[in-house]
Scaffold this active site. Structure first.
Site, PDB file in Angstrom:
ATOM      1  N   ASP A   1      66.926 -12.939 -29.627  1.00  0.00           N
ATOM      2  CA  ASP A   1      66.759 -14.311 -29.134  1.00  0.00           C
ATOM      3  C   ASP A   1      65.832 -14.255 -27.921  1.00  0.00           C
ATOM      4  OD1 ASP A   1      67.041 -16.871 -28.163  1.00  0.00           O
ATOM      5  OD2 ASP A   1      69.187 -16.792 -27.870  1.00  0.00           O
TER       6      ASP A   1
ATOM      7  N   GLU B   1      69.700  -4.642 -34.836  1.00  0.00           N
ATOM      8  CA  GLU B   1      70.176  -5.903 -34.247  1.00  0.00           C
ATOM      9  C   GLU B   1      70.282  -6.965 -35.332  1.00  0.00           C
ATOM     10  OE1 GLU B   1      71.563  -7.387 -31.984  1.00  0.00           O
ATOM     11  OE2 GLU B   1      70.749  -7.081 -29.982  1.00  0.00           O
ATOM     12  N   ASP B   2      71.234  -7.874 -35.159  1.00  0.00           N
ATOM     13  CA  ASP B   2      71.314  -9.027 -36.054  1.00  0.00           C
ATOM     14  C   ASP B   2      70.225 -10.035 -35.721  1.00  0.00           C
ATOM     15  OD1 ASP B   2      72.459  -9.473 -33.570  1.00  0.00           O
ATOM     16  OD2 ASP B   2      74.195 -10.581 -34.318  1.00  0.00           O
TER      17      ASP B   2
ATOM     18  N   GLY C   1      77.760  -8.404 -33.894  1.00  0.00           N
ATOM     19  CA  GLY C   1      76.959  -9.217 -34.808  1.00  0.00           C
ATOM     20  C   GLY C   1      76.221  -8.472 -35.898  1.00  0.00           C
TER      21      GLY C   1
ATOM     22  N   VAL D   1      72.193 -20.164 -34.724  1.00  0.00           N
ATOM     23  CA  VAL D   1      72.511 -19.869 -36.130  1.00  0.00           C
ATOM     24  C   VAL D   1      73.822 -19.082 -36.249  1.00  0.00           C
ATOM     25  CG1 VAL D   1      70.159 -19.961 -37.063  1.00  0.00           C
ATOM     26  CG2 VAL D   1      70.973 -17.830 -36.029  1.00  0.00           C
TER      27      VAL D   1
HETATM   28  P1  IMP Z   1      69.199 -11.847 -26.640  1.00  0.00           P
HETATM   29  O1  IMP Z   1      69.661 -10.801 -25.654  1.00  0.00           O
HETATM   30  O2  IMP Z   1      68.982 -13.196 -25.965  1.00  0.00           O
HETATM   31  O3  IMP Z   1      68.003 -11.431 -27.459  1.00  0.00           O
HETATM   32  O4  IMP Z   1      70.392 -12.127 -27.625  1.00  0.00           O
HETATM   33  C1  IMP Z   1      70.881 -11.168 -28.463  1.00  0.00           C
HETATM   34  C2  IMP Z   1      72.329 -11.395 -28.846  1.00  0.00           C
HETATM   35  O5  IMP Z   1      72.773 -12.735 -28.606  1.00  0.00           O
HETATM   36  C3  IMP Z   1      72.487 -11.184 -30.347  1.00  0.00           C
HETATM   37  O6  IMP Z   1      72.764  -9.848 -30.646  1.00  0.00           O
HETATM   38  C4  IMP Z   1      73.624 -12.114 -30.693  1.00  0.00           C
HETATM   39  O7  IMP Z   1      74.854 -11.470 -30.493  1.00  0.00           O
HETATM   40  C5  IMP Z   1      73.514 -13.246 -29.701  1.00  0.00           C
HETATM   41  N1  IMP Z   1      72.787 -14.389 -30.274  1.00  0.00           N
HETATM   42  C6  IMP Z   1      71.508 -14.758 -30.026  1.00  0.00           C
HETATM   43  N2  IMP Z   1      71.165 -15.862 -30.715  1.00  0.00           N
HETATM   44  C7  IMP Z   1      72.268 -16.208 -31.435  1.00  0.00           C
HETATM   45  C8  IMP Z   1      72.537 -17.262 -32.377  1.00  0.00           C
HETATM   46  O8  IMP Z   1      71.704 -18.133 -32.705  1.00  0.00           O
HETATM   47  N3  IMP Z   1      73.782 -17.263 -32.930  1.00  0.00           N
HETATM   48  C9  IMP Z   1      74.749 -16.340 -32.626  1.00  0.00           C
HETATM   49  N4  IMP Z   1      74.533 -15.332 -31.744  1.00  0.00           N
HETATM   50  C10 IMP Z   1      73.299 -15.270 -31.158  1.00  0.00           C
END
Ligand code: IMP
Length: 189
Positions: A108, A104-105, A49, A158
């Protein structure tokens, strides 16, 4: 009129324009360059991402840098986190004594960033910082530390500017959010 794209029958509406993203990337690069003056940090992109944000960000830096990549398991084809993080590609660079900046992109829940910190910290970097373009302020776990944030956004799913849905739409130039489907209150005969 807001721009709209459809993927697999779901509608996404433009949330952050290409112009705003470009300005924000420049601003983040300026701050990081200032904070890291006199050093050559290693920028670590989180695949897949972050590739677009990563390549735009490092080209706006006014300092020299090295790069490397980590790949973690992602959402798969779903719109919510599986709650499990797995390492799919390790680092190839030497971390010890280096200034590390993880790119990071989107943050979440913060699970991925917490996992990355636990992976890198034991390798004794001189410093470890995290930059993310997008930050879902209502979803992130308390205690997750991010040093540079582009945009704080609502918890909606998103796509675009590197972010996918079922591996598609990473190449959109702006960020789009999923539009809730209208609730059907009755059946028309
Ligand atoms: P986390 O571990 O829950 O913080 O999520 C991180 C990863 O989940 C990001 O690097 C993305 O690859 C993916 N991700 C989280 N939210 C989204 C979203 O809204 N759209 C697409 N990918 C997401």
């Amino acid at each position: 009129m807001a721009k709209v794209v459809s993927v697999n029958g779901d509608r996404f509406v433009e949330l952050i324009t290409e112009r705003r993203i470009k300005a924000k990337v420049k601003q983040l690069a300026r701050r990081i360059s200032r904070d890291c003056r006199g050093t050559v940090p290693v920028f670590i992109g989180i695949l897949n991402g972050s590739v677009i944000f990563f390549s735009d960000l490092i080209r706006e830096l006014t300092i020299d840098c090295e790069i490397d990549f980590l790949k973690l398991s992602s959402y798969g084809d779903a719109k919510i986190s599986t709650g499990n993080v797995r390492l799919l590609k390790e680092l190839n660079c030497q971390v010890e004594g280096r200034d590390i900046i993880v790119v990071e992109d989107i943050v979440d829940t913060g699970l991925s960033i917490d996992y990355i910190r636990h992976l890198i910290e034991p390798q004794n970097p001189r410093s470890l910082r995290v930059v993310t373009l997008l930050y879902k302020k209502d979803a992130v776990r308390p205690g997750t530390k991010v040093d540079y944030t582009g945009f704080s956004i609502p918890s909606d799913f998103v796509i675009g500017y590197g972010l996918d849905y079922t591996q598609r739409k990473r190449n959109l130039k702006s960020v789009y959010r999923l539009q809730a489907k209208p609730v059907r209150t009755g059946t028309r005969m």
